[in-house]
Design a protein around this motif. Sequence first.
Motif, PDB file in Angstrom:
ATOM      1  N   GLU A 446       0.731  -1.236   0.182  1.00  4.61           N
ATOM      2  CA  GLU A 446      -0.097   0.048   0.037  1.00  4.61           C
ATOM      3  C   GLU A 446       0.909   1.234   0.069  1.00  4.61           C
ATOM      4  N   THR A 447       2.017   1.153   0.860  1.00  3.50           N
ATOM      5  CA  THR A 447       2.852   2.280   0.865  1.00  3.50           C
ATOM      6  C   THR A 447       3.418   2.460  -0.707  1.00  3.50           C
ATOM      7  N   ILE A 448       3.848   1.501  -1.114  1.00  4.62           N
ATOM      8  CA  ILE A 448       4.741   1.620  -2.416  1.00  4.62           C
ATOM      9  C   ILE A 448       3.504   1.863  -3.339  1.00  4.62           C
ATOM     10  N   ASP A 449       2.192   1.571  -3.445  1.00  2.00           N
ATOM     11  CA  ASP A 449       1.502   1.948  -4.516  1.00  2.00           C
ATOM     12  C   ASP A 449       1.241   3.638  -4.025  1.00  2.00           C
ATOM     13  N   ARG A 450       1.262   4.116  -3.030  1.00  2.00           N
ATOM     14  CA  ARG A 450       0.895   5.590  -2.744  1.00  2.00           C
ATOM     15  C   ARG A 450       2.450   6.220  -3.130  1.00  2.00           C
ATOM     16  N   LEU A 451       3.339   5.823  -2.811  1.00  2.35           N
ATOM     17  CA  LEU A 451       4.754   6.585  -3.070  1.00  2.35           C
ATOM     18  C   LEU A 451       4.832   6.654  -4.867  1.00  2.35           C
ATOM     19  N   ILE A 452       4.338   5.472  -5.546  1.00  2.00           N
ATOM     20  CA  ILE A 452       4.241   5.749  -6.863  1.00  2.00           C
ATOM     21  C   ILE A 452       3.387   6.508  -7.385  1.00  2.00           C
ATOM     22  N   GLN A 453       2.304   6.723  -6.866  1.00  2.00           N
ATOM     23  CA  GLN A 453       1.135   7.768  -7.230  1.00  2.00           C
ATOM     24  C   GLN A 453       1.676   8.996  -7.045  1.00  2.00           C
ATOM     25  N   ARG A 454       2.121   9.400  -5.822  1.00  2.00           N
ATOM     26  CA  ARG A 454       2.842  10.642  -5.219  1.00  2.00           C
ATOM     27  C   ARG A 454       3.703  11.066  -6.472  1.00  2.00           C
ATOM     28  N   SER A 455       4.611   9.980  -6.966  1.00  2.00           N
ATOM     29  CA  SER A 455       5.753  10.314  -8.053  1.00  2.00           C
ATOM     30  C   SER A 455       5.086  11.083  -9.301  1.00  2.00           C
ATOM     31  N   TRP A 456       4.040  10.263  -9.768  1.00  5.79           N
ATOM     32  CA  TRP A 456       3.280  10.495 -10.892  1.00  5.79           C
ATOM     33  C   TRP A 456       2.515  11.923 -10.593  1.00  5.79           C
ATOM     34  N   ASN A 457       2.444  12.275  -9.420  1.00 15.63           N
ATOM     35  CA  ASN A 457       1.678  13.609  -9.356  1.00 15.63           C
ATOM     36  C   ASN A 457       2.643  14.597  -8.596  1.00 15.63           C
ATOM     37  N   LEU A 458       3.761  14.551  -8.826  1.00 13.30           N
ATOM     38  CA  LEU A 458       4.763  15.376  -8.113  1.00 13.30           C
ATOM     39  C   LEU A 458       4.491  16.724  -8.273  1.00 13.30           C
ATOM     40  N   ASP A 459       4.069  17.285  -9.718  1.00 14.68           N
ATOM     41  CA  ASP A 459       3.983  18.684  -9.919  1.00 14.68           C
ATOM     42  C   ASP A 459       2.689  19.315  -9.117  1.00 14.68           C
ATOM     43  N   ARG A 460       1.835  18.370  -8.684  1.00 12.57           N
ATOM     44  CA  ARG A 460       0.568  18.867  -8.069  1.00 12.57           C
ATOM     45  C   ARG A 460       0.814  18.869  -6.537  1.00 12.57           C
ATOM     46  N   LYS A 461       2.028  18.578  -6.142  1.00  8.11           N
ATOM     47  CA  LYS A 461       2.193  18.538  -4.609  1.00  8.11           C
ATOM     48  C   LYS A 461       2.603  19.888  -3.893  1.00  8.11           C
ATOM     49  N   ASN A 462       1.985  20.289  -2.932  1.00  5.76           N
ATOM     50  CA  ASN A 462       2.440  21.480  -1.938  1.00  5.76           C
ATOM     51  C   ASN A 462       3.387  21.140  -1.188  1.00  5.76           C
ATOM     52  N   ASP A 463       3.745  20.014  -0.669  1.00  2.00           N
ATOM     53  CA  ASP A 463       4.447  19.616   0.434  1.00  2.00           C
ATOM     54  C   ASP A 463       5.440  18.695  -0.336  1.00  2.00           C
ATOM     55  N   LEU A 464       6.460  18.412   0.148  1.00  2.00           N
ATOM     56  CA  LEU A 464       7.287  17.226  -0.333  1.00  2.00           C
ATOM     57  C   LEU A 464       7.851  16.426   0.935  1.00  2.00           C
ATOM     58  N   HIS A 465       7.245  16.631   2.011  1.00  4.44           N
ATOM     59  CA  HIS A 465       7.513  15.654   2.946  1.00  4.44           C
ATOM     60  C   HIS A 465       6.844  14.594   2.690  1.00  4.44           C
ATOM     61  N   GLY A 466       7.301  13.476   3.386  1.00  4.36           N
ATOM     62  CA  GLY A 466       6.592  12.217   3.429  1.00  4.36           C
ATOM     63  C   GLY A 466       6.999  11.308   2.016  1.00  4.36           C
ATOM     64  N   PHE A 467       8.198  11.640   1.466  1.00  3.52           N
ATOM     65  CA  PHE A 467       8.750  10.589   0.477  1.00  3.52           C
ATOM     66  C   PHE A 467       9.535   9.790   1.260  1.00  3.52           C
ATOM     67  N   SER A 468       9.104   8.875   1.887  1.00  4.22           N
ATOM     68  CA  SER A 468       9.767   8.040   2.944  1.00  4.22           C
ATOM     69  C   SER A 468       8.992   6.837   3.024  1.00  4.22           C
ATOM     70  N   ILE A 469       9.885   5.657   3.157  1.00  5.13           N
ATOM     71  CA  ILE A 469       8.981   4.331   3.642  1.00  5.13           C
ATOM     72  C   ILE A 469       8.597   4.217   4.921  1.00  5.13           C
ATOM     73  N   THR A 470       8.904   5.177   5.655  1.00  8.53           N
ATOM     74  CA  THR A 470       8.367   4.917   7.224  1.00  8.53           C
ATOM     75  C   THR A 470       7.463   6.387   7.387  1.00  8.53           C
ATOM     76  N   GLN A 471       6.281   6.077   7.495  1.00  8.49           N
ATOM     77  CA  GLN A 471       5.509   7.326   7.806  1.00  8.49           C
ATOM     78  C   GLN A 471       5.767   7.962   9.048  1.00  8.49           C
ATOM     79  N   ARG A 472       5.947   9.375   9.070  1.00  4.91           N
ATOM     80  CA  ARG A 472       6.371  10.094  10.364  1.00  4.91           C
ATOM     81  C   ARG A 472       5.142  10.430  11.199  1.00  4.91           C
TER      82      ARG A 472
END
Lengths: 472, 472
Positions: A446-472
């Motif tokens: 699930e995390t991997i799917d989410r990270l892949i989707q975040r990558s494809w939406n990179l230009d629409r992100k206002n915050d780049l925190h959370g590109f990590s396999i461990t959620q803070r």
Amino acid sequence: MSQPASSTNPKGPPPNETRTEHLARWAANLQFCDIPTDVVERTKELFLDWFGCTVAGRHHPAVSAIRQFAVQMGPSSGRSELVDGSIVSGTSPAFASLINGASSHVVEQDDLHNRSIMHPATVIFPAALAVAQDISANGQEFITACVVGYEVGCRAGEYLGKGHYEKFHTTGTAGVLGVVAAIARLLKLNEDQTLSAIGTAGTQAAGLWQFLLDATHSKQVHTAKACFDGIFAAYSTKDGLLGPRDILEGPRAMGVALAPGSTIPEAIDRNLGTDFAILSSSFKWHASCRHTHPSVDALLSLMHKHAVAFDDIESVVARTYQAAINVLGLSGSGETVHQSKFSMGFVLAVAAKKGQAMITDFTEEDLRNASLRDFQSRVSMEYDKEIDEKFPERWQGTVIVTCKSGRKFTESVYFAKGDPEFPLTRSELESKARSLFAYGDFHEHETIDRLIQRSWNLDRKNDLHGFSITQR
Amino acid sequence: MSQPASSTNPKGPPPNETRTEHLARWAANLQFCDIPTDVVERTKELFLDWFGCTVAGRHHPAVSAIRQFAVQMGPSSGRSELVDGSIVSGTSPAFASLINGASSHVVEQDDLHNRSIMHPATVIFPAALAVAQDISANGQEFITACVVGYEVGCRAGEYLGKGHYEKFHTTGTAGVLGVVAAIARLLKLNEDQTLSAIGTAGTQAAGLWQFLLDATHSKQVHTAKACFDGIFAAYSTKDGLLGPRDILEGPRAMGVALAPGSTIPEAIDRNLGTDFAILSSSFKWHASCRHTHPSVDALLSLMHKHAVAFDDIESVVARTYQAAINVLGLSGSGETVHQSKFSMGFVLAVAAKKGQAMITDFTEEDLRNASLRDFQSRVSMEYDKEIDEKFPERWQGTVIVTCKSGRKFTESVYFAKGDPEFPLTRSELESKARSLFAYGDFHEHETIDRLIQRSWNLDRKNDLHGFSITQR
């Protein structure tokens, strides 16, 4: 240095401007809206590819040692994250990029820019991500910085040329220039500051090939330090540090000192703003040294075309360019898994036996496999003048296979799989990323799917925190 | 690598050992009790000299910018101190040495090791002091580490040779090797680890002369980063990072890449343990670039001997070695105070007019002084083959003065004041230190007296905290 970026001259700088000034002016002024869509999309693809590599390398002893240095020397918390989340309170961008930069170059699966013979992702993305997190830049600012970083780094590498690469690890020496340009853009340095920061980065440029003889960890040191040193140069410049103005072509600059007789001056700024370096970077499909890839592709194609099996093969001659012979010739027979990826013989043995050379195809067990070792001993490299003349513009390869039956086949490839002319699809990129996550012992789909989707939406992100396999 | 340090062979390493291994083995095993008394005493003198330089440079904009980087990227407190106390809570050794290292090279008054053409104090002392404070090493351990650092750094610099110095700032490139050796000794790394750490330091070696053309801050960057990078290499090695084993003479190492055709292999380990580099380092008496010193001494001597006054002089020819012409020829007419110390013409003008060239003799006002500028324009440099052949073993100089009266005088010096053959006395060193403190705007005489006394008692100190002009 007063013209807007849109007036960049594809034929070169105006007569009152050096090429390095021209490049710095372009870098300081690039806007997200100036970047073509295919460049934006390719940036996302390279980012995901880099992210997977960073996870894959996280357990390497060099990464652990560098992480320990960061814990001892750096702050106890910070806004920049480790991709593997192993320093849970975060750290400063210089240290986050030091660790992520080391980690992303471990498994040799990161991208390669052919003409410059450097790996841009492994230095540009860790530094830009860490600083973007530090200063709360958004996805478009991040992408703009990465495009600038690729451009400056790859152009510097191409300028330094083949002669430089014979002695220096261009990913370190040109990489630090790419990093500083990316960070200068994120910090919104002006044209003069950007030029100065590039100068301060260039006077720190370092990275020797000697480590290839020892199976040591310098390759990770070079990427880690390119990130750290580039961030140092950009932040210090913001606070008033002055660097030399022509660190590429000046009379005591990088060209003269690090690449005598090898430089290609026009590479610094020709077609700036129209020919984007990020579009000419190659994805790595095989997990071995990039110099083996044309030969692997040619061998696999030959075996498929002529129905040749692993056990049919008596000998293989890989005809290649000089730089490949120089790098691959240094690693001996491949005593470690890492070294084995730098042995043409071993890599071709693995590919011939397994039909592929993915990251999971190089193991400790394989190192002890007698049939692989035997095959390896029957592979030789030969210098090919025609192939060499095309390098590094093209990474070609020819293999000549002699079978035990006496049959003889020849196969040539003009591009390797993953080259800009033959890129990976998004589906291939996702599956490569998943294999990299698995190799890095991370299996939370699930995390991997989410990270892949975040990558494809990179230009629409206002915050780049959370590109990590461990959620803070 | 198993023999004790006492068996080091002055003729070279045993046949199964490289020179670099020999040097690393010596470095890892040196004990305080092995160090001759004159070496210990000279270390204290060089330390005080360095401390004064560090105070003198503390307000430079490059130091401020680097301090700001440390504040943003480093920890909020630590056991290592800034010499000027400007980060009151301390920081980690990597950042303390980064700042102190930058500061100590600003005023060009730190020592110079002739044969290697490098400034050892400005890299060895800041790094060793910061780490000694971090790990609570005592004065004898600190001195031992500094002796090791001088030895490895200066031998590496001499190995790289004149050809290297033409392109690279040896204080940066060989300096990082000296730093890593000093820190490895403090951290008690074993022989193999020391060799590995030296390798990791060497693959980061950097520093170009291009900054001389712009009056920029790279000289401070080189010393600062040599400290930081050497500490990085040593600490990371302790935590498992592996570096290349022959970073000096290996086929892809520093010699081949950074000093082709220039290396002096025997410099790496000849007379190890008997010929101490620290005894052949020169103090700087004049405040200008060291390459001007022989000419300044010759000119002052000539003017004294023949009763020639500033206004009597029509022209001066300074006959010198090629490296001096290379470095001094780059700085133009000296638009800043720092650049003016690199102009042979301006330096000789100041010396001729003021009878000395101390740190307070180079001011903004002097830059605008017409009589100095006029004198400067009547000074020329000439290459002298005989002098060049002796360099860098000897830093000789000859001046030929033509007077307005038509009289012509020639004077040669074979050593400069401060050379090992002509060292400063402790009283001269104390007065130089006091002038450096004054230049750094620090006038608390009781503290200065105490710091001077602490330096003379360095080998009897159990704690190296408090070497700071601000009491914590």
